[in-house]
Structures are given as C-alpha cells and as structure tokens.
Write a protein that holds these residues in place. Structure first.
Motif, PDB file in Angstrom:
ATOM      1  N   ALA A   1     -25.313   1.120  16.182  1.00 42.45           N
ATOM      2  CA  ALA A   1     -24.078   1.510  16.588  1.00 42.45           C
ATOM      3  C   ALA A   1     -24.087   2.540  17.852  1.00 42.45           C
ATOM      4  N   LEU A   2     -25.113   3.278  18.058  1.00 43.05           N
ATOM      5  CA  LEU A   2     -25.320   3.925  19.279  1.00 43.05           C
ATOM      6  C   LEU A   2     -25.867   3.145  20.420  1.00 43.05           C
ATOM      7  N   ALA A   3     -26.755   2.091  19.950  1.00 44.99           N
ATOM      8  CA  ALA A   3     -27.265   1.584  20.952  1.00 44.99           C
ATOM      9  C   ALA A   3     -26.178   0.244  21.692  1.00 44.99           C
ATOM     10  N   TRP A   4     -25.389  -0.111  20.722  1.00 41.81           N
ATOM     11  CA  TRP A   4     -24.304  -0.996  21.245  1.00 41.81           C
ATOM     12  C   TRP A   4     -23.104  -0.480  21.587  1.00 41.81           C
ATOM     13  N   GLU A   5     -22.703   0.601  21.172  1.00 40.26           N
ATOM     14  CA  GLU A   5     -21.401   1.415  21.710  1.00 40.26           C
ATOM     15  C   GLU A   5     -21.481   2.270  22.526  1.00 40.26           C
ATOM     16  N   VAL A   6     -22.713   2.754  22.766  1.00 42.88           N
ATOM     17  CA  VAL A   6     -22.544   4.333  23.532  1.00 42.88           C
ATOM     18  C   VAL A   6     -23.676   4.176  24.698  1.00 42.88           C
ATOM     19  N   ALA A   7     -24.899   3.922  24.227  1.00 48.54           N
ATOM     20  CA  ALA A   7     -25.868   3.805  25.491  1.00 48.54           C
ATOM     21  C   ALA A   7     -25.510   2.922  26.523  1.00 48.54           C
ATOM     22  N   PRO A   8     -24.811   1.752  26.582  1.00 48.01           N
ATOM     23  CA  PRO A   8     -24.385   0.884  27.549  1.00 48.01           C
ATOM     24  C   PRO A   8     -23.611   1.560  28.571  1.00 48.01           C
ATOM     25  N   GLN A   9     -22.848   2.639  27.946  1.00 44.82           N
ATOM     26  CA  GLN A   9     -22.063   3.322  29.064  1.00 44.82           C
ATOM     27  C   GLN A   9     -22.606   4.176  29.913  1.00 44.82           C
ATOM     28  N   GLY A  10     -23.955   4.598  29.584  1.00 43.71           N
ATOM     29  CA  GLY A  10     -24.559   5.387  30.599  1.00 43.71           C
ATOM     30  C   GLY A  10     -24.247   6.756  30.666  1.00 43.71           C
ATOM     31  N   GLY A  11     -24.538   7.644  31.961  1.00 43.15           N
ATOM     32  CA  GLY A  11     -23.898   8.682  31.879  1.00 43.15           C
ATOM     33  C   GLY A  11     -24.509   9.809  30.939  1.00 43.15           C
ATOM     34  N   TRP A  12     -23.671  10.988  30.710  1.00 42.65           N
ATOM     35  CA  TRP A  12     -23.911  12.063  29.592  1.00 42.65           C
ATOM     36  C   TRP A  12     -24.019  11.353  28.537  1.00 42.65           C
ATOM     37  N   TYR A  44     -27.134   9.994  27.306  1.00 44.27           N
ATOM     38  CA  TYR A  44     -28.041  10.808  27.151  1.00 44.27           C
ATOM     39  C   TYR A  44     -27.767  11.752  25.888  1.00 44.27           C
ATOM     40  N   GLY A  45     -26.593  11.976  25.462  1.00 46.39           N
ATOM     41  CA  GLY A  45     -26.195  12.564  24.333  1.00 46.39           C
ATOM     42  C   GLY A  45     -26.557  11.678  23.012  1.00 46.39           C
ATOM     43  N   ALA A  46     -26.518  10.489  23.022  1.00 43.75           N
ATOM     44  CA  ALA A  46     -26.860   9.672  21.945  1.00 43.75           C
ATOM     45  C   ALA A  46     -28.512   9.433  21.669  1.00 43.75           C
ATOM     46  N   SER A  47     -29.290   9.691  22.848  1.00 51.46           N
ATOM     47  CA  SER A  47     -30.655   9.734  22.959  1.00 51.46           C
ATOM     48  C   SER A  47     -31.074  10.795  22.208  1.00 51.46           C
ATOM     49  N   ARG A  48     -30.263  12.245  22.539  1.00 51.54           N
ATOM     50  CA  ARG A  48     -30.637  13.456  22.017  1.00 51.54           C
ATOM     51  C   ARG A  48     -30.115  13.528  20.286  1.00 51.54           C
ATOM     52  N   ALA A  49     -28.931  12.956  20.127  1.00 52.65           N
ATOM     53  CA  ALA A  49     -28.475  12.679  18.696  1.00 52.65           C
ATOM     54  C   ALA A  49     -29.462  12.175  17.850  1.00 52.65           C
ATOM     55  N   VAL A  50     -30.244  11.003  18.070  1.00 50.78           N
ATOM     56  CA  VAL A  50     -31.170  10.478  17.536  1.00 50.78           C
ATOM     57  C   VAL A  50     -32.402  11.167  17.193  1.00 50.78           C
ATOM     58  N   LYS A  67     -35.382   2.768  19.992  1.00 46.40           N
ATOM     59  CA  LYS A  67     -36.127   2.634  21.374  1.00 46.40           C
ATOM     60  C   LYS A  67     -34.888   2.364  22.739  1.00 46.40           C
ATOM     61  N   ALA A  68     -33.899   1.559  22.264  1.00 50.44           N
ATOM     62  CA  ALA A  68     -32.981   1.223  23.095  1.00 50.44           C
ATOM     63  C   ALA A  68     -32.129   2.403  23.614  1.00 50.44           C
ATOM     64  N   VAL A  69     -31.804   3.309  22.632  1.00 51.77           N
ATOM     65  CA  VAL A  69     -30.998   4.371  22.836  1.00 51.77           C
ATOM     66  C   VAL A  69     -31.778   5.321  23.692  1.00 51.77           C
ATOM     67  N   LEU A  70     -33.170   5.534  23.328  1.00 47.59           N
ATOM     68  CA  LEU A  70     -33.894   6.433  24.065  1.00 47.59           C
ATOM     69  C   LEU A  70     -34.239   5.925  25.728  1.00 47.59           C
ATOM     70  N   ASP A  71     -34.326   4.694  25.788  1.00 44.90           N
ATOM     71  CA  ASP A  71     -34.460   4.207  26.996  1.00 44.90           C
ATOM     72  C   ASP A  71     -33.120   4.379  27.964  1.00 44.90           C
ATOM     73  N   GLY A  72     -32.046   4.437  27.148  1.00 46.08           N
ATOM     74  CA  GLY A  72     -30.638   4.715  27.721  1.00 46.08           C
ATOM     75  C   GLY A  72     -30.606   6.118  28.231  1.00 46.08           C
ATOM     76  N   GLY A  73     -31.275   7.287  27.419  1.00 45.97           N
ATOM     77  CA  GLY A  73     -31.319   8.571  27.909  1.00 45.97           C
ATOM     78  C   GLY A  73     -32.407   8.782  29.046  1.00 45.97           C
ATOM     79  N   ILE A  74     -33.422   8.189  29.046  1.00 48.47           N
ATOM     80  CA  ILE A  74     -34.376   8.021  30.116  1.00 48.47           C
ATOM     81  C   ILE A  74     -33.786   7.561  31.447  1.00 48.47           C
ATOM     82  N   ARG A  75     -33.040   6.531  31.244  1.00 44.54           N
ATOM     83  CA  ARG A  75     -32.450   5.730  32.434  1.00 44.54           C
ATOM     84  C   ARG A  75     -31.514   7.281  33.180  1.00 44.54           C
ATOM     85  N   PHE A  76     -30.657   7.717  32.183  1.00 45.06           N
ATOM     86  CA  PHE A  76     -30.014   8.651  32.804  1.00 45.06           C
ATOM     87  C   PHE A  76     -30.558   9.943  33.482  1.00 45.06           C
TER      88      PHE A  76
END
Length: 256
Positions: free
Chosen positions: A60-71, A74-80, A94-103
C-alpha cells in the motif's frame, strides 16, 4: 483506490500527510514542532496493519504514498524501517526505500547524513559517492559572468536551507589575496542573534563556545524506536550540530 496487487487500499485516511509530518520529526526532531509522543502516535496508526499484514502495508505504501514523493515518501521509508525492521524483504519494501532515497538525493542531502541501510541500498543498486548528488559542470570562464574578487570584497555563495534563519555562506578575499569563508548564523538554537565571521572549531573548554541546544554538548540525541511494535531507545548523531557538540561564538576564545 486499488494497489498494484489488486486489493483495496488499506491505509487509514490521511496517511500520506501523517507520514510527511513524521518524516519532519525524524529529520528535525522537536525543532519540527512535533514531540516524540505525537510522532509515535502518528506511526501507531499503521501498527495494526504492520502486525496483521506487513506485506500488505509495504504494498500500500509503495502504491499510494511513495509515488507522491517529498516528505511523504521519506516518511513511508522510515515507517517501514521502524515498524517492520531493517531486515524486512520484498520488492514493495525496496520500492518504498528507493522513494526515500530519491527524496534525500533530490534535496541535496550529503552522504554523511544518509543512514547506513539507505546507503547500502544505494550501493547495491549501482550507486556510489560520486553519483549520489548530480554535478553541474562549471561554464567556461568567458561565459561564467564572474569576476575576480577585489581585496576586502565579500560575495554571497549559498543559503543552506529555505528557513528564514538559515545559515548563509559568503566568501571574501583578504589583503594578502587569500580567500576566506564567512558564515552568517545564529549564536545558538536559543539565541537568534546573528553572528558573521570566520568560525574556528568548537572547543568544549572555551567559555565563549556554545553547547548545542539540542544535545547539550553530548554529540548524540536519544530517540525512541519501534521494532515490530516494541519500543526501544537508540543514541543517534545530533542532527543540529552533526555530532560536533556545539559551535564557537563571538568574543575572545581560549582554544588550546
């Protein structure tokens, strides 16, 4: 909204905004205006799902939150990391973590401020210190529009953040022709008075050096962490002083 596994979205309403606030607390601590109890109260809204369906949470985080980018990303990555632990595997995690790294990369965060597990993921995907931040080649001298500094001239180089009281960096050229960096900054977290000048290193034995207002000179701050619902404490490098313990201030200094 359906996630990419074809199941209904499982995240509580407002999760993206909540994770953005949690990320700001993770980065700035209580300077974000959010206290630890409030921050962990935010994260606890995801605790039931993390226990009943951890893979569903990452999906759910990978689909609904990570693509939004921004804070939020990063919050999704830290939550996982906090709810499921660093050892949790899976493409969605990994997709969620990559989103945090991108931020982090998009905001110019230097490698020294990147957590170890984030850096390991970056290296595992082919990254290194040389391509962490995109570099822009300087223009040819004849096109740069820059002229040599005159002796005694001061030129603004950078404002470090968008905050109103951000530190600013200037460069000047002294009478001998040498270049000096000048830092314009607050005296401390408690004293907003600005000080501009060349800054020697912090010395805890100096009466005119200021202890960091966040860690009180301890170099580290204690954080509450969650691992599969269990709370524990860790000492992390102070995000305010970067582990230095403080900074020098105006006046005579007795550095030895």
């Amino acid at each position: 909204m359906a996630n990419h596994r074809g199941h209904p979205g499982k995240l509580p309403p407002g999760t993206a905004a909540m994770l953005a606030d949690f990320a700001r607390y993770e980065w700035y601590g209580e300077r974000s205006g959010i206290g630890p109890e409030q921050a962990w109260g935010m994260l606890s809204t995801l605790l039931p799902l993390s226990r009943s369906d951890p893979a569903g949470l990452t999906a759910a985080l990978a689909w609904e939150v990570a693509p939004q980018g921004g804070w939020s990303a990063y919050g999704a990555s830290r939550a996982v990391a906090e709810l499921l632990g660093l050892g949790f595997e899976g493409d969605d995690a990994k997709a969620v973590l990559d989103g945090g790294i991108r931020f982090l990369r998009q905001n110019g965060v230097p490698p020294l401020r990147v957590r170890g597990y984030e850096w390991s993921r970056w290296v595992d995907t082919g990254g290194d210190v040389n391509n962490w931040l995109p570099t822009i080649p300087p223009p040819p001298p004849e096109r740069s529009g820059l002229r040599e500094l005159a002796p005694g001239e001061v030129r603004h180089v950078a404002t470090l953040t968008a905050d109103r009281d951000s530190n600013t960096v200037h460069v000047c050229r002294d009478d001998s022709g040498a270049y000096l960096a000048l830092i314009d900054a607050r005296y401390s977290d408690e004293d907003p008075t600005r000080y501009g000048g060349t800054m020697p290193g912090y010395d805890p034995n100096c009466d005119n050096c200021m202890k960091c207002g966040t860690c009180r000179g301890a170099d580290v701050v204690r954080r509450t962490r969650l691992d599969r619902g269990n709370a524990y404490y860790v000492d992390e490098t102070c995000p305010t002083c970067r582990g230095v313990g403080g900074k020098s201030a105006a006046g005579n200094r007795n550095h030895r």
